[in-house]
Design an enzyme around this catalytic site. Structure first.
Site, PDB file in Angstrom:
ATOM      1  N   HIS A 270      -2.496 -13.387  -4.905  1.00 12.88           N
ATOM      2  CA  HIS A 270      -1.078 -13.070  -5.119  1.00 12.88           C
ATOM      3  C   HIS A 270      -0.872 -11.713  -5.772  1.00 12.88           C
ATOM      4  O   HIS A 270      -0.029 -10.933  -5.334  1.00 12.88           O
ATOM      5  CB  HIS A 270      -0.408 -14.151  -5.972  1.00 12.88           C
ATOM      6  CG  HIS A 270       0.191 -15.257  -5.159  1.00 12.88           C
ATOM      7  ND1 HIS A 270       1.480 -15.231  -4.692  1.00 12.88           N
ATOM      8  CD2 HIS A 270      -0.330 -16.422  -4.732  1.00 12.88           C
ATOM      9  CE1 HIS A 270       1.732 -16.334  -4.004  1.00 12.88           C
ATOM     10  NE2 HIS A 270       0.648 -17.080  -4.016  1.00 12.88           N
ATOM     11  N   GLU A 337      -0.015 -24.252 -13.609  1.00 12.92           N
ATOM     12  CA  GLU A 337       1.035 -24.331 -12.593  1.00 12.92           C
ATOM     13  C   GLU A 337       0.517 -25.155 -11.409  1.00 12.92           C
ATOM     14  O   GLU A 337       1.158 -26.101 -10.956  1.00 12.92           O
ATOM     15  CB  GLU A 337       1.420 -22.923 -12.150  1.00 12.92           C
ATOM     16  CG  GLU A 337       2.415 -22.892 -10.996  1.00 12.92           C
ATOM     17  CD  GLU A 337       2.582 -21.497 -10.414  1.00 12.92           C
ATOM     18  OE1 GLU A 337       3.570 -21.295  -9.676  1.00 12.92           O
ATOM     19  OE2 GLU A 337       1.743 -20.619 -10.663  1.00 12.92           O
ATOM     20  N   HIS A 338      -0.635 -24.764 -10.885  1.00  8.73           N
ATOM     21  CA  HIS A 338      -1.278 -25.469  -9.778  1.00  8.73           C
ATOM     22  C   HIS A 338      -2.638 -25.973 -10.239  1.00  8.73           C
ATOM     23  O   HIS A 338      -3.458 -25.190 -10.719  1.00  8.73           O
ATOM     24  CB  HIS A 338      -1.510 -24.537  -8.579  1.00  8.73           C
ATOM     25  CG  HIS A 338      -0.280 -23.849  -8.073  1.00  8.73           C
ATOM     26  ND1 HIS A 338       0.648 -24.466  -7.264  1.00  8.73           N
ATOM     27  CD2 HIS A 338       0.173 -22.585  -8.263  1.00  8.73           C
ATOM     28  CE1 HIS A 338       1.616 -23.611  -6.966  1.00  8.73           C
ATOM     29  NE2 HIS A 338       1.355 -22.461  -7.566  1.00  8.73           N
ATOM     30  N   HIS A 430      35.790 -40.444 -39.473  1.00 12.04           N
ATOM     31  CA  HIS A 430      34.928 -41.307 -38.664  1.00 12.04           C
ATOM     32  C   HIS A 430      35.083 -42.770 -39.106  1.00 12.04           C
ATOM     33  O   HIS A 430      35.234 -43.677 -38.272  1.00 12.04           O
ATOM     34  CB  HIS A 430      33.458 -40.897 -38.818  1.00 12.04           C
ATOM     35  CG  HIS A 430      33.070 -39.651 -38.088  1.00 12.04           C
ATOM     36  ND1 HIS A 430      33.652 -38.440 -38.311  1.00 12.04           N
ATOM     37  CD2 HIS A 430      32.123 -39.450 -37.129  1.00 12.04           C
ATOM     38  CE1 HIS A 430      33.086 -37.523 -37.538  1.00 12.04           C
ATOM     39  NE2 HIS A 430      32.157 -38.111 -36.796  1.00 12.04           N
TER      40      HIS A 430
END
Length: 450
Positions: A270, A337-338, A430
């Protein structure tokens, strides 16, 4: 391929391997530069988007040329080879069917009776808008467009805006034809050619031409990722963190060295900022793997070979471990990631690995199959963020509204708990809302000690 032994690595050596990618993304100088671009787009809209295209991408366009027209889309698709069109349609089909299964499991509404008369649950709905960033700097990425666009459309997001840089080297700002094919198949019509960081800012704020969205996501360069992080200060959210790609393979003496080498090179090619790690149980196969890597590297084009050498060299390499437990420890610390488990018994390691965005089992499930055709997400968190987040599925485009309903009896039962906590925390209104319903008196105002 660089070789290190996990048991002998120093703490700084382990940290250098584990903390990949973030230094570039969180670089102070980059953040300053990206902030200038964001501020320019915020103040000057289309003019700033065109300026960034001219300054950084060397493409001179007027604001009315930022949108990709339907005529341009049709003309680009007509230029594609039939085989590629079939491949895109097949990938979209696999991704859609996976996300439809996810949608069936997470969408809709549910309630249950927590106490008698007290019903609680959730209602799921799509987010109102999303900006999808599809990169274009290093290559054409119709697969990324499909990985983002399909889950967004399955989720039912009503407003989708695609931002993508023009094809590098073009003078007219042409957008990748296969990316446009994916948009056409998904019915996405708002497509804009932009510089990456400026485009992220454009969808975060909206310009005269580019619609504003509430969420922007998609993998990109450190500059694009930095821009996505920065625009969150202005209310446009993103997902953390889609930076330079990375992969890890766990292998043992039974793994095929030739297939290991081939699969290591998938993500390694890549870019020079990618990180690829082989976790090898034992060292029996190491000489054969090194030989196969050298042989397969030699046939790659020079640019891809240089990227792979960096990914497997200074950025990553081989880490040897003694057993499966230590291999799982490395994988969980890295949070890839992978991740591919290429051992003799992948299921054994699967039970031990908890931090990975994608886990592919066996040597017949390479990363390229996951990237292009399997169906599960391939747009995944990087840089260790897989330890705390997931890839892009329909869930990235859905939100949940909590639902509660109590009848009078149920509220009476909860009353003492509510009023005790409200009184302790100093919120009389409240407590008064409960006491008034049940015949009690509001608490007296407290004297101001000042």
């Amino acid at each position: 391929m660089r070789v290190q032994h996990w048991a002998k690595m120093t703490a700084p050596e382990r940290a250098a391997l584990l903390q990949r990618g973030t230094a570039d993304i969180f670089n102070p100088d980059l953040r300053i530069a990206i902030s200038r671009i964001i501020e320019d787009v915020q103040e000057n809209g289309d003019e700033a988007v065109c300026r960034a295209l001219r300054d950084f991408d060397h493409i001179d366009l007027a604001p009315h040329q930022l949108r990709v027209t339907e005529t341009e889309v049709d003309r680009a698709i007509a230029s594609l080879e039939p085989e590629l069109v079939v491949a895109v349609d097949d990938a979209i089909d696999h991704i859609r069917r996976f996300n439809e299964q996810v949608m069936a499991r997470v969408a809709g509404s549910w309630r249950f009776e927590l106490d008698p008369g007290l019903w609680v649950g959730e209602q799921t709905s799509p987010i109102s808008s999303a900006g999808l960033f599809c990169p274009s700097g290093k290559a054409s990425y119709p697969s990324v467009m499909a990985q983002l666009g399909v889950p967004a459309t399955v989720a039912g997001v009503p407003s989708l805006v695609v931002i993508t840089p023009p094809v590098p080297g073009t003078s007219d700002g042409a957008v990748d034809a296969a990316t446009l094919l994916v948009c056409q198949r998904l019915g996405i019509h708002d497509i804009f050619r932009v510089n990456g960081p400026a485009g992220v800012a454009a969808v975060a704020f909206g310009t005269e031409t580019i619609p504003q969205v509430r969420k922007v996501l998609g993998p990109g360069s450190p500059a694009v990722v930095c821009a996505q992080i920065e625009v969150q200060r202005f209310g446009c959210v993103t997902m953390m963190l889609f930076g330079p790609t990375e992969s890890m393979i766990i292998a043992d003496q039974f793994s095929d060295p030739a297939l290991l080498a081939a699969d290591l090179l998938i993500e390694a090619e890549h870019g020079t900022d990618s990180t690829v790690v082989l976790v090898l149980i034992g060292t029996t196969n190491l000489p054969l793997i090194q030989h196969e890597l050298a042989r397969q590297l030699a046939v790659l084009p020079p640019v891809r070979r240089a990227a792979a050498e960096s990914s497997l060299g200074i950025n990553g390499g081989c880490v040897t471990v003694s057993d499966t437990t230590e291999a799982a420890d490395v994988a969980n610390a890295f949070a890839a990631e992978h991740l591919q488990i290429a051992t003799a018994n992948p299921e054994e390691l699967l039970a031990l690995v908890h931090n990975a965005a994608e886990i592919l089992l066996g040597q017949h499930t390479p990363f390229s199959a996951g990237n292009f055709a399997l169906g599960p997400p391939a747009s995944l968190p990087t840089s260790g963020f897989a330890a705390v987040s997931s890839g892009v599925t329909v869930e990235a485009f859905l939100k949940r509204s909590a639902i509660g309903q109590a009848n009078d009896a149920a509220l009476r039962k909860l009353g003492p708990t509510i009023t005790a906590l409200a009184d302790h925390e100093g919120f009389p209104a409240h407590a008064n809302a409960i006491r008034l319903r049940h015949g009690g008196w509001p608490t007296a105002p407290q004297a101001d000690p000042h």
